[in-house]
Motif scaffolding. Structure first.
Motif, PDB file in Angstrom:
ATOM      1  N   GLY A  85       1.105  -0.897  -4.947  1.00 45.99           N
ATOM      2  CA  GLY A  85       0.635  -1.740  -6.043  1.00 45.99           C
ATOM      3  C   GLY A  85       1.497  -2.943  -6.317  1.00 45.99           C
ATOM      4  O   GLY A  85       1.090  -3.833  -7.073  1.00 45.99           O
ATOM      5  N   ASP A  86       2.685  -3.017  -5.736  1.00 47.42           N
ATOM      6  CA  ASP A  86       3.514  -4.211  -5.901  1.00 47.42           C
ATOM      7  C   ASP A  86       2.819  -5.415  -5.270  1.00 47.42           C
ATOM      8  O   ASP A  86       2.083  -5.286  -4.288  1.00 47.42           O
ATOM      9  CB  ASP A  86       4.896  -4.024  -5.268  1.00 47.42           C
ATOM     10  CG  ASP A  86       5.819  -3.184  -6.128  1.00 47.42           C
ATOM     11  OD1 ASP A  86       5.444  -2.847  -7.273  1.00 47.42           O
ATOM     12  OD2 ASP A  86       6.927  -2.859  -5.657  1.00 47.42           O
ATOM     13  N   ILE A  87       3.080  -6.577  -5.829  1.00 44.07           N
ATOM     14  CA  ILE A  87       2.416  -7.812  -5.410  1.00 44.07           C
ATOM     15  C   ILE A  87       3.452  -8.748  -4.788  1.00 44.07           C
ATOM     16  O   ILE A  87       4.534  -8.942  -5.352  1.00 44.07           O
ATOM     17  CB  ILE A  87       1.754  -8.499  -6.614  1.00 44.07           C
ATOM     18  CG1 ILE A  87       0.693  -7.581  -7.231  1.00 44.07           C
ATOM     19  CG2 ILE A  87       1.143  -9.843  -6.218  1.00 44.07           C
ATOM     20  CD1 ILE A  87       0.346  -7.945  -8.658  1.00 44.07           C
ATOM     21  N   VAL A  97       0.647  -3.215   4.069  1.00 43.02           N
ATOM     22  CA  VAL A  97      -0.170  -4.054   3.192  1.00 43.02           C
ATOM     23  C   VAL A  97      -1.498  -3.358   2.919  1.00 43.02           C
ATOM     24  O   VAL A  97      -2.233  -3.019   3.853  1.00 43.02           O
ATOM     25  CB  VAL A  97      -0.406  -5.441   3.814  1.00 43.02           C
ATOM     26  CG1 VAL A  97      -1.342  -6.259   2.923  1.00 43.02           C
ATOM     27  CG2 VAL A  97       0.927  -6.171   4.005  1.00 43.02           C
ATOM     28  N   PHE A  98      -1.810  -3.161   1.649  1.00 38.02           N
ATOM     29  CA  PHE A  98      -3.069  -2.522   1.264  1.00 38.02           C
ATOM     30  C   PHE A  98      -4.228  -3.503   1.292  1.00 38.02           C
ATOM     31  O   PHE A  98      -5.329  -3.177   1.731  1.00 38.02           O
ATOM     32  CB  PHE A  98      -2.927  -1.931  -0.145  1.00 38.02           C
ATOM     33  CG  PHE A  98      -4.203  -1.331  -0.666  1.00 38.02           C
ATOM     34  CD1 PHE A  98      -4.623  -0.090  -0.228  1.00 38.02           C
ATOM     35  CD2 PHE A  98      -4.975  -2.002  -1.597  1.00 38.02           C
ATOM     36  CE1 PHE A  98      -5.799   0.481  -0.702  1.00 38.02           C
ATOM     37  CE2 PHE A  98      -6.151  -1.455  -2.079  1.00 38.02           C
ATOM     38  CZ  PHE A  98      -6.573  -0.208  -1.635  1.00 38.02           C
ATOM     39  N   GLY A  99      -3.984  -4.713   0.793  1.00 40.22           N
ATOM     40  CA  GLY A  99      -5.062  -5.687   0.727  1.00 40.22           C
ATOM     41  C   GLY A  99      -4.571  -7.023   0.215  1.00 40.22           C
ATOM     42  O   GLY A  99      -3.364  -7.236   0.025  1.00 40.22           O
ATOM     43  N   TYR A 100      -5.526  -7.922  -0.040  1.00 38.49           N
ATOM     44  CA  TYR A 100      -5.216  -9.311  -0.371  1.00 38.49           C
ATOM     45  C   TYR A 100      -6.061  -9.772  -1.554  1.00 38.49           C
ATOM     46  O   TYR A 100      -7.176  -9.284  -1.786  1.00 38.49           O
ATOM     47  CB  TYR A 100      -5.475 -10.207   0.842  1.00 38.49           C
ATOM     48  CG  TYR A 100      -4.620  -9.848   2.032  1.00 38.49           C
ATOM     49  CD1 TYR A 100      -3.384 -10.450   2.236  1.00 38.49           C
ATOM     50  CD2 TYR A 100      -5.038  -8.866   2.938  1.00 38.49           C
ATOM     51  CE1 TYR A 100      -2.595 -10.094   3.323  1.00 38.49           C
ATOM     52  CE2 TYR A 100      -4.252  -8.511   4.023  1.00 38.49           C
ATOM     53  CZ  TYR A 100      -3.025  -9.125   4.206  1.00 38.49           C
ATOM     54  OH  TYR A 100      -2.231  -8.769   5.274  1.00 38.49           O
ATOM     55  N   GLY A 140       0.780  -1.229   0.000  1.00 45.57           N
ATOM     56  CA  GLY A 140       0.000   0.000   0.000  1.00 45.57           C
ATOM     57  C   GLY A 140       0.810   1.276   0.000  1.00 45.57           C
ATOM     58  O   GLY A 140       0.313   2.327  -0.408  1.00 45.57           O
ATOM     59  N   ARG A 141       2.044   1.219   0.465  1.00 44.45           N
ATOM     60  CA  ARG A 141       2.876   2.421   0.466  1.00 44.45           C
ATOM     61  C   ARG A 141       4.335   2.023   0.380  1.00 44.45           C
ATOM     62  O   ARG A 141       4.708   0.875   0.645  1.00 44.45           O
ATOM     63  CB  ARG A 141       2.613   3.283   1.700  1.00 44.45           C
ATOM     64  CG  ARG A 141       2.734   2.610   3.043  1.00 44.45           C
ATOM     65  CD  ARG A 141       2.095   3.468   4.127  1.00 44.45           C
ATOM     66  NE  ARG A 141       2.141   2.856   5.447  1.00 44.45           N
ATOM     67  CZ  ARG A 141       3.036   3.149   6.388  1.00 44.45           C
ATOM     68  NH1 ARG A 141       3.985   4.044   6.148  1.00 44.45           N
ATOM     69  NH2 ARG A 141       2.984   2.562   7.579  1.00 44.45           N
ATOM     70  N   THR A 142       5.160   2.971  -0.025  1.00 49.33           N
ATOM     71  CA  THR A 142       6.569   2.697  -0.252  1.00 49.33           C
ATOM     72  C   THR A 142       7.193   2.099   1.005  1.00 49.33           C
ATOM     73  O   THR A 142       7.012   2.615   2.120  1.00 49.33           O
ATOM     74  CB  THR A 142       7.317   3.982  -0.650  1.00 49.33           C
ATOM     75  OG1 THR A 142       6.705   4.524  -1.827  1.00 49.33           O
ATOM     76  CG2 THR A 142       8.781   3.694  -0.926  1.00 49.33           C
ATOM     77  N   ALA A 143       7.920   0.998   0.808  1.00 45.53           N
ATOM     78  CA  ALA A 143       8.472   0.259   1.944  1.00 45.53           C
ATOM     79  C   ALA A 143       9.935  -0.071   1.682  1.00 45.53           C
ATOM     80  O   ALA A 143      10.284  -0.587   0.617  1.00 45.53           O
ATOM     81  CB  ALA A 143       7.684  -1.030   2.164  1.00 45.53           C
TER      82      ALA A 143
END
Length: 301
Positions: free
Chosen positions: A238-240, A154-157, A139-142
């Motif tokens: 947006g990375d998975i 983590v934005f979602g699953y 969800g955000r730059t890590a």
């Protein structure tokens, strides 16, 4: 919330099996077509957009069943995958290494397809297997995130099928053919999904169950995967990251259907065809690499 990408360019919020199109709302907040996909823009600007989204309703929502769904994130900067992340899969492959020895690998974003699409087998003389997995979206730059804070990024699953060609070639090659990463059907946001530590997974091929597992049995759990990946490379919105597959992998052939069901998410369904460009294999890896397990007796749904 359940969020979908659909119709090539649009993003929507699913409420009561109807899709509320969010494109105009995003445009009001700075999104321009032709740059980031609508979903990546939504993820990157989530904190600013979510108050408006909670109050927004499309006046003419479309039935979900009438929407052609795309991969939830159609343009991630990277797809990160975890090899041998269940002990039962290590045993069935008869290998000694796990993710703790191997680290992570990358899949090509161009391999993504959405629900209802078809995996296209590129060779007529190689074995291809299904691998059902839980995936997460950053969800955000890590960068250098400690495990105890990893879930905050983590934005979602969503669901993901890591289709693989068996053999001795590099993992990234064997798993990056176009259409080899079905994903979906949507993103369930982390606040609604809850903890990823107790998610049941059932993967069936042409109606026969091959894989049944729970993420409680992951060797590296989601926080560990996010922490490790962020120590290797910068993770972008947006990375998975896909968490690895349990035992039960097996060959797929043209005409098969694959259904991956994950608790808290739903079912990702795709077909299998032979590519119209299918040829004999261009490499000599067929007899190399770990020996894949023999086909198992399927339990019908």
């Amino acid at each position: 919330m359940r969020l979908v990408s659909y119709a090539g360019t649009s993003v929507g919020l699913v409420i009561d099996e109807r899709v509320h199109r969010l494109d105009d709302l995003l445009a009001e907040h700075g999104w321009a077509r032709g740059e980031l996909s609508a979903m990546r823009y939504l993820i990157a600007h989530w904190d600013a957009l979510v108050p408006a989204m909670r109050a927004y309703r499309d006046e003419s929502p479309r039935p979900l069943a009438e929407c052609r769904l795309d991969p939830p994130v159609p343009d991630p900067t990277k797809i990160i995958a975890a090899p041998v992340n269940y002990a039962d899969h290590r045993a069935e492959m008869e290998v000694t290494s796990t993710v703790a020895d191997l680290g992570i690998f990358l899949k090509a974003p161009s391999s993504l397809i959405g629900p209802g699409a078809s995996i296209e087998l590129p060779y007529h003389d190689r074995r291809f297997d299904q691998e059902g997995e839980l995936a997460l979206i950053i969800g955000r730059t890590a960068r250098h995130v400690p495990p105890q804070h990893a879930l905050d990024y983590v934005f979602g699953y969503t669901g993901l099928l890591d289709i693989t060609m068996r053999g001795g070639e590099d993992r990234s090659t064997r798993k990056s053919f176009d259409t080899f990463t079905p994903m979906g059907p949507w993103i369930v946001t982390a606040d609604e999904f809850g903890a990823p530590s107790d998610v049941s997974l059932v993967c069936a091929v042409s109606g026969g169950v091959r894989q049944e597992a729970n993420t409680v049995d992951l060797i590296w759990d989601v926080p560990k995967l996010v922490a490790y990946a962020s120590a290797v490379m910068t993770l972008s919105p947006g990375d998975i990251i896909t968490t690895g597959t349990p035992a039960g992998v097996g060959p797929i052939v043209a005409g098969d259907t694959i259904d991956l069901d994950l608790s808290g998410i739903g079912t990702l369904s795709v077909g299998v065809t032979t590519s119209r460009h299918a040829t004999g294999s261009a490499t000599r890896g067929a007899g190399n690499g770990p020996e894949p397990p023999p086909p198992t007796v399927l339990r019908r749904l």
